[in-house]
Design a protein around this motif. Structure first.
Motif, PDB file in Angstrom:
ATOM      1  N   GLY A   1       4.387   9.581 -11.506  1.00 14.35           N
ATOM      2  CA  GLY A   1       3.388  10.065 -11.868  1.00 14.35           C
ATOM      3  C   GLY A   1       2.040   9.475 -12.145  1.00 14.35           C
ATOM      4  N   ASP A   2       2.064   7.911 -12.224  1.00 16.03           N
ATOM      5  CA  ASP A   2       1.150   7.204 -12.422  1.00 16.03           C
ATOM      6  C   ASP A   2       0.190   6.672 -11.223  1.00 16.03           C
ATOM      7  OD1 ASP A   2      -0.618   5.094 -13.523  1.00 16.03           O
ATOM      8  OD2 ASP A   2       0.864   3.771 -14.567  1.00 16.03           O
ATOM      9  N   LEU A   3      -1.235   6.896 -11.381  1.00 18.35           N
ATOM     10  CA  LEU A   3      -2.070   6.796  -9.945  1.00 18.35           C
ATOM     11  C   LEU A   3      -2.626   5.128  -9.926  1.00 18.35           C
ATOM     12  CD1 LEU A   3      -3.988  10.037  -9.705  1.00 18.35           C
ATOM     13  CD2 LEU A   3      -2.697   8.896  -7.896  1.00 18.35           C
ATOM     14  N   ARG A   4      -2.363   4.356 -10.824  1.00 20.09           N
ATOM     15  CA  ARG A   4      -2.934   3.062 -11.099  1.00 20.09           C
ATOM     16  C   ARG A   4      -2.929   2.347  -9.827  1.00 20.09           C
ATOM     17  NH1 ARG A   4      -1.569   1.016 -17.016  1.00 20.09           N
ATOM     18  NH2 ARG A   4       0.546   1.982 -16.313  1.00 20.09           N
ATOM     19  N   ALA A   5      -1.494   2.274  -9.477  1.00 17.92           N
ATOM     20  CA  ALA A   5      -1.462   1.157  -8.370  1.00 17.92           C
ATOM     21  C   ALA A   5      -2.185   1.739  -6.992  1.00 17.92           C
ATOM     22  CB  ALA A   5      -0.028   1.258  -8.032  1.00 17.92           C
ATOM     23  N   TYR A   6      -2.103   3.127  -6.789  1.00 20.58           N
ATOM     24  CA  TYR A   6      -2.715   3.562  -5.651  1.00 20.58           C
ATOM     25  C   TYR A   6      -4.252   3.487  -5.837  1.00 20.58           C
ATOM     26  CZ  TYR A   6      -4.523   7.132  -2.388  1.00 20.58           C
ATOM     27  OH  TYR A   6      -5.350   7.487  -1.492  1.00 20.58           O
ATOM     28  N   ALA A   7      -4.811   3.635  -7.068  1.00 26.09           N
ATOM     29  CA  ALA A   7      -6.290   2.993  -7.333  1.00 26.09           C
ATOM     30  C   ALA A   7      -6.563   1.697  -7.037  1.00 26.09           C
ATOM     31  CB  ALA A   7      -6.539   3.349  -8.578  1.00 26.09           C
ATOM     32  N   VAL A   8      -5.690   0.869  -7.254  1.00 22.33           N
ATOM     33  CA  VAL A   8      -5.906  -0.818  -6.922  1.00 22.33           C
ATOM     34  C   VAL A   8      -5.938  -0.714  -5.485  1.00 22.33           C
ATOM     35  CG1 VAL A   8      -4.869  -2.686  -6.887  1.00 22.33           C
ATOM     36  CG2 VAL A   8      -4.778  -1.483  -8.957  1.00 22.33           C
ATOM     37  N   VAL A   9      -4.990  -0.125  -4.597  1.00 22.48           N
ATOM     38  CA  VAL A   9      -5.056  -0.364  -3.117  1.00 22.48           C
ATOM     39  C   VAL A   9      -6.351   0.375  -2.619  1.00 22.48           C
ATOM     40  CG1 VAL A   9      -3.825   0.767  -1.022  1.00 22.48           C
ATOM     41  CG2 VAL A   9      -2.428  -0.152  -2.933  1.00 22.48           C
ATOM     42  N   GLN A  10      -6.965   1.464  -3.180  1.00 23.42           N
ATOM     43  CA  GLN A  10      -7.976   2.005  -2.539  1.00 23.42           C
ATOM     44  C   GLN A  10      -9.202   1.464  -2.885  1.00 23.42           C
ATOM     45  OE1 GLN A  10     -10.106   6.436  -2.305  1.00 23.42           O
ATOM     46  NE2 GLN A  10      -8.022   6.334  -3.228  1.00 23.42           N
ATOM     47  N   PHE A  11      -9.338   1.098  -4.206  1.00 26.49           N
ATOM     48  CA  PHE A  11     -10.701   0.295  -4.446  1.00 26.49           C
ATOM     49  C   PHE A  11     -10.633  -0.831  -4.467  1.00 26.49           C
ATOM     50  CE2 PHE A  11     -10.679   4.691  -6.530  1.00 26.49           C
ATOM     51  CZ  PHE A  11     -11.684   5.287  -5.938  1.00 26.49           C
ATOM     52  N   GLY A  12      -9.581  -1.505  -4.675  1.00 27.92           N
ATOM     53  CA  GLY A  12      -9.446  -3.110  -4.614  1.00 27.92           C
ATOM     54  C   GLY A  12      -9.525  -3.511  -3.010  1.00 27.92           C
ATOM     55  N   SER A  13      -9.029  -2.693  -2.051  1.00 31.87           N
ATOM     56  CA  SER A  13      -9.178  -2.956  -0.702  1.00 31.87           C
ATOM     57  C   SER A  13     -10.908  -2.941  -0.444  1.00 31.87           C
ATOM     58  CB  SER A  13      -8.536  -1.994   0.289  1.00 31.87           C
ATOM     59  OG  SER A  13      -7.135  -2.115  -0.248  1.00 31.87           O
ATOM     60  N   LEU A  14     -11.404  -1.883  -0.907  1.00 31.36           N
ATOM     61  CA  LEU A  14     -12.807  -1.890  -0.561  1.00 31.36           C
ATOM     62  C   LEU A  14     -13.589  -3.177  -1.214  1.00 31.36           C
ATOM     63  CD1 LEU A  14     -15.150  -0.118   0.412  1.00 31.36           C
ATOM     64  CD2 LEU A  14     -15.316   1.005  -2.051  1.00 31.36           C
TER      65      LEU A  14
ATOM     66  N   ALA B   1       0.631  -1.426  -0.042  1.00 29.33           N
ATOM     67  CA  ALA B   1      -0.127   0.033  -0.014  1.00 29.33           C
ATOM     68  C   ALA B   1       0.894   1.496   0.026  1.00 29.33           C
ATOM     69  CB  ALA B   1      -0.775   0.009   1.145  1.00 29.33           C
ATOM     70  N   ALA B   2       1.856   1.264   0.998  1.00 28.89           N
ATOM     71  CA  ALA B   2       2.775   2.353   0.751  1.00 28.89           C
ATOM     72  C   ALA B   2       3.525   2.653  -0.430  1.00 28.89           C
ATOM     73  CB  ALA B   2       3.684   2.297   1.936  1.00 28.89           C
ATOM     74  N   GLY B   3       3.934   1.401  -1.029  1.00 30.16           N
ATOM     75  CA  GLY B   3       4.718   1.239  -2.114  1.00 30.16           C
ATOM     76  C   GLY B   3       3.848   1.829  -3.479  1.00 30.16           C
ATOM     77  N   SER B   4       2.555   1.805  -3.192  1.00 29.39           N
ATOM     78  CA  SER B   4       1.576   2.411  -4.308  1.00 29.39           C
ATOM     79  C   SER B   4       1.610   3.750  -4.466  1.00 29.39           C
ATOM     80  CB  SER B   4       0.031   2.067  -4.156  1.00 29.39           C
ATOM     81  OG  SER B   4      -0.376   2.603  -3.083  1.00 29.39           O
ATOM     82  N   VAL B   5       2.001   4.496  -3.260  1.00 29.81           N
ATOM     83  CA  VAL B   5       2.031   5.900  -3.263  1.00 29.81           C
ATOM     84  C   VAL B   5       3.382   6.280  -3.675  1.00 29.81           C
ATOM     85  CG1 VAL B   5       1.823   7.906  -1.531  1.00 29.81           C
ATOM     86  CG2 VAL B   5       0.578   6.113  -1.133  1.00 29.81           C
ATOM     87  N   GLY B   6       4.382   5.450  -3.297  1.00 25.81           N
ATOM     88  CA  GLY B   6       5.801   5.893  -3.906  1.00 25.81           C
ATOM     89  C   GLY B   6       5.895   5.613  -5.517  1.00 25.81           C
ATOM     90  N   ILE B   7       4.979   4.760  -5.925  1.00 23.63           N
ATOM     91  CA  ILE B   7       4.957   4.645  -7.385  1.00 23.63           C
ATOM     92  C   ILE B   7       4.459   5.859  -8.042  1.00 23.63           C
ATOM     93  CG2 ILE B   7       3.638   3.099  -9.273  1.00 23.63           C
ATOM     94  CD1 ILE B   7       4.089   0.660  -7.502  1.00 23.63           C
TER      95      ILE B   7
END
Length: 250
Positions: free
Chosen positions: A159-172, A148-154
């Motif tokens: 500049g690509d938000l896709r990993a962070y989107a997976v963490v947020q919406f995938g967790s849900l 999860a922290a790594g997705s913010v680092g990515i």
């Protein structure tokens, strides 16, 4: 009766399908850049001596939720204690990080908002997984928090938000699946469902920031309401944590 291997495989595929579709959709979409207008919030007023005052002070519910989660986490059954406390620390981090971000909104300061939020999401998922599926889900805490922290680092480095989107919406998505198909008996599912509802409400407020600002005669903005709704949802998550009293031997 023990389920057949074919049935077990079918269930595994069924459970993995929503997250797989989300990942596939994001891969098909291609890189997602942060919209520069994201930082242009409707309410730019100073309030109580603070820049973007309502957007900043409205993070206080996250602080309350974090303290509540830590208190209940310390008193929780042993196998739930650590992820509950990590979730509480993440919520405290959201309160501080989001307030810091709103003092001077930039991509750089947004990191300190999203980083603790991603940690809180990961810890909440593990907490629900332990209760609804298997105690060994606690071993996923460290890897999921790092991912999860790594997705913010990515996002920060590419500049690509896709990993962070997976963490947020995938967790849900996974939380909902745990509630629908799991067999937990400690976490209070009604509180978790309420938390999910408040999260959806918060996203609605976030998307209608300017509309609320105009509709309220420039008194209340959607982003501030988003913080309040998400903070209430976080409190619901904290209240879902069971307390193990001294006489409770289970």
């Amino acid at each position: 009766m023990t389920p057949s291997p074919r049935l077990v495989t079918f269930r595994a595929v069924l459970h993995a399908l929503p997250l797989s579709l989300l990942v596939a959709a994001l891969v098909w979409h291609g890189p997602m850049a942060q919209d520069p207008s994201y930082h242009d919030f409707a309410d730019q007023r100073h309030w109580l001596g603070v820049a973007q005052g309502q957007n900043t002070w409205s993070n206080l519910p996250f602080f309350v939720a974090g303290v509540l989660a830590l208190i209940r986490g310390v008193m929780a059954p042993v196998n739930l204690r650590w992820p509950a406390c990590v979730m509480g620390l993440g919520l405290l981090g959201v309160a501080v990080g989001s307030a810091w971000y709103h003092l001077a909104p930039t991509d750089q300061s947004l990191i300190w908002d999203r980083l603790p939020m991603s940690v809180a999401f990961a810890a909440a998922l593990v907490l629900i997984g332990i209760d609804r599926f298997h105690p060994r889900a606690r071993f996923a805490l460290t890897p999921l928090v790092l991912l999860a922290a790594g997705s913010v680092g990515i996002w920060h480095w590419t500049g690509d938000l896709r990993a962070y989107a997976v963490v947020q919406f995938g967790s849900l998505l996974l939380m909902i699946q745990c509630l629908l198909f799991g067999q937990g008996n400690r976490l209070r599912a009604s509180w978790i469902w309420l938390a999910i509802v408040w999260y959806v409400v918060a996203k609605g407020f976030e998307a209608s920031d300017l509309w609320w600002w105009q509709a309220s005669g420039q008194q209340l903005a959607g982003h501030m309401l988003k913080h309040l709704a998400a903070g209430i949802g976080s409190m619901c998550l904290a209240l879902a944590i069971p307390i193990k009293w001294r006489h409770d031997q289970h």
